[in-house]
Design a protein around this motif. Structure first.
Motif, short mmCIF file in Angstrom:
data_model
loop_
_atom_site.label_atom_id
_atom_site.label_comp_id
_atom_site.label_asym_id
_atom_site.label_seq_id
_atom_site.Cartn_x
_atom_site.Cartn_y
_atom_site.Cartn_z
N LEU A 1 0.85 -1.19 0.00
CA LEU A 1 0.00 0.00 0.00
C LEU A 1 0.88 1.24 0.00
CD1 LEU A 1 -2.80 1.45 0.41
CD2 LEU A 1 -2.33 1.32 2.87
N ALA A 2 0.48 2.24 -0.75
CA ALA A 2 1.19 3.52 -0.75
C ALA A 2 0.17 4.65 -0.84
CB ALA A 2 2.17 3.61 -1.91
N MET A 3 0.59 5.82 -0.38
CA MET A 3 -0.22 7.03 -0.51
C MET A 3 0.51 7.99 -1.46
SD MET A 3 -2.90 6.59 1.36
CE MET A 3 -3.39 5.29 2.51
N ARG A 4 -0.25 8.67 -2.27
CA ARG A 4 0.38 9.65 -3.15
C ARG A 4 1.04 10.75 -2.33
NH1 ARG A 4 3.04 12.62 -4.95
NH2 ARG A 4 3.03 13.75 -6.92
N TYR A 5 0.44 11.08 -1.20
CA TYR A 5 0.99 12.11 -0.32
C TYR A 5 1.09 11.54 1.10
CZ TYR A 5 -0.95 14.49 -4.32
OH TYR A 5 -1.29 14.82 -5.61
N GLN A 6 2.24 11.74 1.72
CA GLN A 6 2.55 11.26 3.07
C GLN A 6 2.80 9.75 3.07
OE1 GLN A 6 2.94 13.83 5.84
NE2 GLN A 6 3.27 14.62 3.80
N SER A 7 2.47 9.09 4.18
CA SER A 7 2.95 7.72 4.34
C SER A 7 1.78 6.73 4.46
CB SER A 7 3.81 7.63 5.61
OG SER A 7 3.07 8.03 6.74
N PRO A 8 2.06 5.48 4.08
CA PRO A 8 3.28 4.94 3.48
C PRO A 8 3.48 5.51 2.08
CG PRO A 8 1.54 3.30 3.38
CD PRO A 8 1.00 4.43 4.19
N SER A 9 4.70 5.83 1.73
CA SER A 9 4.95 6.60 0.51
C SER A 9 5.17 5.73 -0.71
CB SER A 9 6.17 7.50 0.72
OG SER A 9 7.36 6.74 0.73
N ILE A 10 4.95 6.32 -1.87
CA ILE A 10 5.24 5.64 -3.14
C ILE A 10 6.73 5.34 -3.27
CG2 ILE A 10 5.26 5.92 -5.65
CD1 ILE A 10 2.59 7.34 -5.44
N PRO A 11 7.65 6.28 -2.94
CA PRO A 11 9.07 5.95 -3.03
C PRO A 11 9.47 4.75 -2.17
CG PRO A 11 8.81 8.31 -2.88
CD PRO A 11 7.44 7.72 -2.66
N ASP A 12 8.91 4.65 -0.96
CA ASP A 12 9.24 3.52 -0.10
C ASP A 12 8.70 2.21 -0.67
OD1 ASP A 12 10.56 5.16 1.64
OD2 ASP A 12 8.98 5.22 3.14
N GLY A 13 7.49 2.24 -1.20
CA GLY A 13 6.91 1.04 -1.78
C GLY A 13 7.70 0.56 -2.99
N LEU A 14 8.08 1.48 -3.86
CA LEU A 14 8.85 1.11 -5.04
C LEU A 14 10.26 0.65 -4.67
CD1 LEU A 14 7.73 3.90 -7.53
CD2 LEU A 14 7.07 1.48 -7.56
N ALA A 15 10.86 1.26 -3.66
CA ALA A 15 12.19 0.82 -3.21
C ALA A 15 12.13 -0.61 -2.70
CB ALA A 15 12.71 1.76 -2.13
N HIS A 16 11.05 -0.95 -2.01
CA HIS A 16 10.86 -2.32 -1.54
C HIS A 16 10.79 -3.28 -2.72
CE1 HIS A 16 9.35 -5.65 0.90
NE2 HIS A 16 8.36 -5.79 0.02
N PHE A 17 10.05 -2.91 -3.74
CA PHE A 17 9.94 -3.74 -4.94
C PHE A 17 11.30 -3.89 -5.63
CE2 PHE A 17 5.17 -2.68 -5.77
CZ PHE A 17 4.81 -3.58 -4.78
N GLN A 18 12.04 -2.79 -5.70
CA GLN A 18 13.34 -2.80 -6.39
C GLN A 18 14.29 -3.81 -5.77
OE1 GLN A 18 15.64 0.81 -6.16
NE2 GLN A 18 16.46 0.54 -8.23
N ARG A 19 14.25 -3.90 -4.44
CA ARG A 19 15.15 -4.83 -3.74
C ARG A 19 14.79 -6.29 -3.99
NH1 ARG A 19 14.56 -0.71 0.25
NH2 ARG A 19 12.90 -1.89 1.28
N LEU A 20 13.55 -6.53 -4.40
CA LEU A 20 13.10 -7.91 -4.63
C LEU A 20 13.41 -8.42 -6.03
CD1 LEU A 20 9.58 -7.84 -2.90
CD2 LEU A 20 11.72 -8.73 -1.97
#
Length: 357
Positions: free
Chosen positions: A113-132
């Motif tokens: 889950l991500a929010m366009r504004y504030q948290s949980p953030s889109i950058p954090d969600g995509l960074a999690h995906f990138q590591r996988l």
């Protein structure tokens, strides 16, 4: 001579990583405290797709006027909707994330889950995906109707982030889902619950508003959009128009619920500033209903899949007060899809229709 077959077969046995599913809603403050609300408003309103004016005037307007003066009032309103689980919008998003992950399983899918504004953030969600090391990413904005200020903003944010990755997996977006049978049936089920309890004189379908200029910008032909009867049907030329999609949503729900012609209205709420927004305005419509002998109204907010300020407070309470002040007697808000099973069914359908698997 036959055309050559460029891809006679697709090898689905090659090694594949997981499919990432990013669920994105608009956002919410971290708490109803004034500093958190002010921080949220600043990020939200500084988005050039939300307030589409040049950067400097937007910065001065948001940071000099709107955020400082609106934050205390908004914080008070957020406290009214805040629950033991926090923000309803975020809570229902967390439920959707958890339930969808269970439906899809963990072997092939990773849901965030991500929010366009504030948290949980889109950058954090995509960074999690990138590591996988994912094979593909599916992005599902939680907006049934496409608008530049909502779905378009999510697209822009996701693409801006992944454009800086060295390896970019295949990415697919859900553009809108207003005509998905389970979206229509989800709201229809909720409406039927109230219609079984009593008869209503009128049915109101209220959608979040947008400045008229944003709708006109979307008409790249400069010939289709008239902000009127052009929205009477959804065509190839206006298929991405937010206003036209809202009217189409109403038509689909009216048909599913069996509402007679003349007993419903489509309108738009949440105006900001002095520029004209798309019409008709919900508040103006409500004031006229009792004058027509309409005493009971069932109100829908089909632009929202989770209850929030715009549904619970604005439509559920503030518009109820307006209706009663004008002589109305019974006002009932139909809640959003929230954590209903059919909403999770819909999300599962959207994922599987986009996934390569």
């Amino acid at each position: 001579m036959e055309s050559p077959v460029l891809y006679p077969s697709v090898n689905k046995s090659k090694p594949r990583g997981k499919t990432g599913v990013l669920l994105v809603n608009l956002g919410t403050p971290d708490s109803p405290a004034v500093p958190d609300v002010r921080k949220y408003l600043r990020e939200f309103l500084m988005d050039g797709r939300v307030i589409d004016i040049p950067a400097l005037p937007r910065f001065l307007l948001v940071n000099g006027i709107i955020a400082p003066f609106r934050a205390p009032k908004s914080a008070k309103t957020y406290r009214e909707v805040w629950t033991d689980n926090g923000s309803p919008l975020k809570y229902y998003g967390e439920v959707a994330e958890r339930e969808l992950q269970q439906r899809l399983g963990t072997d092939e899918y990773e849901v965030k889950l991500a929010m366009r504004y504030q948290s949980p953030s889109i950058p954090d969600g995509l960074a999690h995906f990138q590591r996988l090391g994912l094979t593909e990413i599916i992005v599902i904005p939680f907006f049934p109707q496409y608008a530049s200020a909502t779905t378009g903003s999510v697209y822009e944010k996701v693409m801006d982030i992944v454009s800086r990755w060295q390896i970019i997996p295949e990415i697919r977006f859900v553009n809108s889902f207003l005509d998905h049978p389970k979206f229509v049936e989800g709201f229809a089920q909720l409406g039927r619950k109230y219609m079984a309890e009593r008869a209503y004189d009128h049915y109101l379908f209220s959608y979040h508003g947008l400045p008229e200029r944003q709708i006109r910008k979307g008409d790249v032909t400069k010939q289709v959009c008239k902000l009127g009867s052009c929205c009477d049907s959804l065509t190839a030329m206006n298929q991405h128009c937010y206003r036209a999609q809202c009217f189409e949503t109403t038509r689909l729900l009216v048909k599913a619920l069996g509402i007679p012609e003349g007993k419903y209205t489509t309108c738009f709420q949440s105006r900001l500033g002095n520029d004209p927004w798309i019409k008709p305005y919900t508040e103006d419509v409500i004031k006229e209903l009792p004058k027509k002998g309409i005493k009971s109204v069932l109100a829908f907010s089909p632009a929202f899949v989770a209850d929030c300020l715009e549904t619970t407070i604005e439509v559920g309470e503030e518009y109820k007060e307006v209706f009663e002040e004008e002589g109305g007697e019974h006002w009932q808000l139909v809640e959003s899809l929230n954590d209903s099973p059919i909403w999770i069914d819909l999300l599962e359908d959207l994922v599987k229709s986009k996934a390569y698997r």
